[in-house]
Motif scaffolding. Structure first.
Motif, PDB file in Angstrom:
ATOM      1  N   GLY A 129       0.778  -1.232   0.000  1.00 42.11           N
ATOM      2  CA  GLY A 129       0.000   0.000   0.000  1.00 42.11           C
ATOM      3  C   GLY A 129       0.810   1.282   0.000  1.00 42.11           C
ATOM      4  N   ILE A 130       1.697   1.445   0.952  1.00 43.55           N
ATOM      5  CA  ILE A 130       2.453   2.693   1.082  1.00 43.55           C
ATOM      6  C   ILE A 130       3.364   2.897  -0.123  1.00 43.55           C
ATOM      7  CG2 ILE A 130       4.213   3.895   2.441  1.00 43.55           C
ATOM      8  CD1 ILE A 130       3.002   2.482   4.919  1.00 43.55           C
ATOM      9  N   THR A 131       4.097   1.873  -0.496  1.00 43.49           N
ATOM     10  CA  THR A 131       5.004   1.985  -1.635  1.00 43.49           C
ATOM     11  C   THR A 131       4.225   2.199  -2.925  1.00 43.49           C
ATOM     12  OG1 THR A 131       6.679   0.636  -0.549  1.00 43.49           O
ATOM     13  CG2 THR A 131       6.811   0.821  -2.952  1.00 43.49           C
ATOM     14  N   LYS A 132       3.127   1.482  -3.104  1.00 41.14           N
ATOM     15  CA  LYS A 132       2.334   1.631  -4.320  1.00 41.14           C
ATOM     16  C   LYS A 132       1.835   3.066  -4.460  1.00 41.14           C
ATOM     17  CE  LYS A 132      -1.586  -0.203  -6.888  1.00 41.14           C
ATOM     18  NZ  LYS A 132      -2.665  -1.187  -6.915  1.00 41.14           N
ATOM     19  N   ARG A 133       1.321   3.641  -3.381  1.00 39.63           N
ATOM     20  CA  ARG A 133       0.851   5.044  -3.436  1.00 39.63           C
ATOM     21  C   ARG A 133       1.987   5.993  -3.793  1.00 39.63           C
ATOM     22  NH1 ARG A 133      -2.388   3.118   0.626  1.00 39.63           N
ATOM     23  NH2 ARG A 133      -0.991   3.774   2.287  1.00 39.63           N
ATOM     24  N   ALA A 134       3.152   5.785  -3.199  1.00 44.79           N
ATOM     25  CA  ALA A 134       4.303   6.659  -3.482  1.00 44.79           C
ATOM     26  C   ALA A 134       4.758   6.518  -4.934  1.00 44.79           C
ATOM     27  CB  ALA A 134       5.454   6.332  -2.532  1.00 44.79           C
ATOM     28  N   VAL A 135       4.830   5.278  -5.426  1.00 45.73           N
ATOM     29  CA  VAL A 135       5.262   5.049  -6.810  1.00 45.73           C
ATOM     30  C   VAL A 135       4.239   5.622  -7.784  1.00 45.73           C
ATOM     31  CG1 VAL A 135       5.717   3.264  -8.541  1.00 45.73           C
ATOM     32  CG2 VAL A 135       6.720   3.075  -6.252  1.00 45.73           C
ATOM     33  N   LEU A 136       2.955   5.376  -7.544  1.00 45.98           N
ATOM     34  CA  LEU A 136       1.918   5.929  -8.416  1.00 45.98           C
ATOM     35  C   LEU A 136       1.934   7.456  -8.407  1.00 45.98           C
ATOM     36  CD1 LEU A 136      -1.124   3.563  -7.808  1.00 45.98           C
ATOM     37  CD2 LEU A 136       0.160   3.856  -9.928  1.00 45.98           C
TER      38      LEU A 136
END
Length: 136
Positions: free
Chosen positions: A11-18
């Motif tokens: 979740g956290i990484t996906k939001r940051a990457v997106l």
């Protein structure tokens, strides 16, 4: 010094990457249209089939498609594909693409007018992944 972390949840990484990717894309292409879509087949309010996708810029990506076995071969799948394509056109899509495994539905997508543009062999059991596209 930066460290690499392997995560069990994304979740956290996906939001940051997106967020970073969206910012970069907007910088290069301007702000782009984006819409998620879902179309379902229902029998007595139970979902017995459906297709899920998203339109980014002018291209529909069909992410997920499933049909209960007893409804296959009765034209419901084609109607679902046409319905999501119609919705995508309303949003400005001019092309669609998807991927499927060799044991799933490559013949179905060909019958819907999709053309194969690539594949990858090497999945367990001799399975091949196929990519299809079509103009809307």
């Amino acid at each position: 010094m930066p460290a690499i972390a392997v995560e069990r949840t994304i979740g956290i990484t996906k939001r940051a990457v997106l967020g970073g990717l969206a910012g970069y894309n907007n910088e290069k292409m301007g702000r782009q249209k984006y819409k998620r879509l879902a179309v379902s087949l229902r029998e007595r309010n139970k979902i017995v089939g459906g297709v899920v996708g998203e339109v980014w810029t002018t291209v529909l990506f069909i992410q997920l498609f499933w049909m209960d076995q007893k409804f296959r071969g009765k034209d419901f799948g084609t109607k679902l594909i046409r319905a999501i394509e119609d919705e995508a056109r309303e949003f400005g899509a001019t092309r669609s693409y998807l991927d499927t495994m060799s044991f799933q539905a490559p013949g179905f997508y060909r019958a819907c007018g999709y053309e194969e543009y690539g594949s990858i062999e090497g999945y367990p059991g001799g399975i091949t992944r196929h990519w299809f596209t079509r103009s809307l």
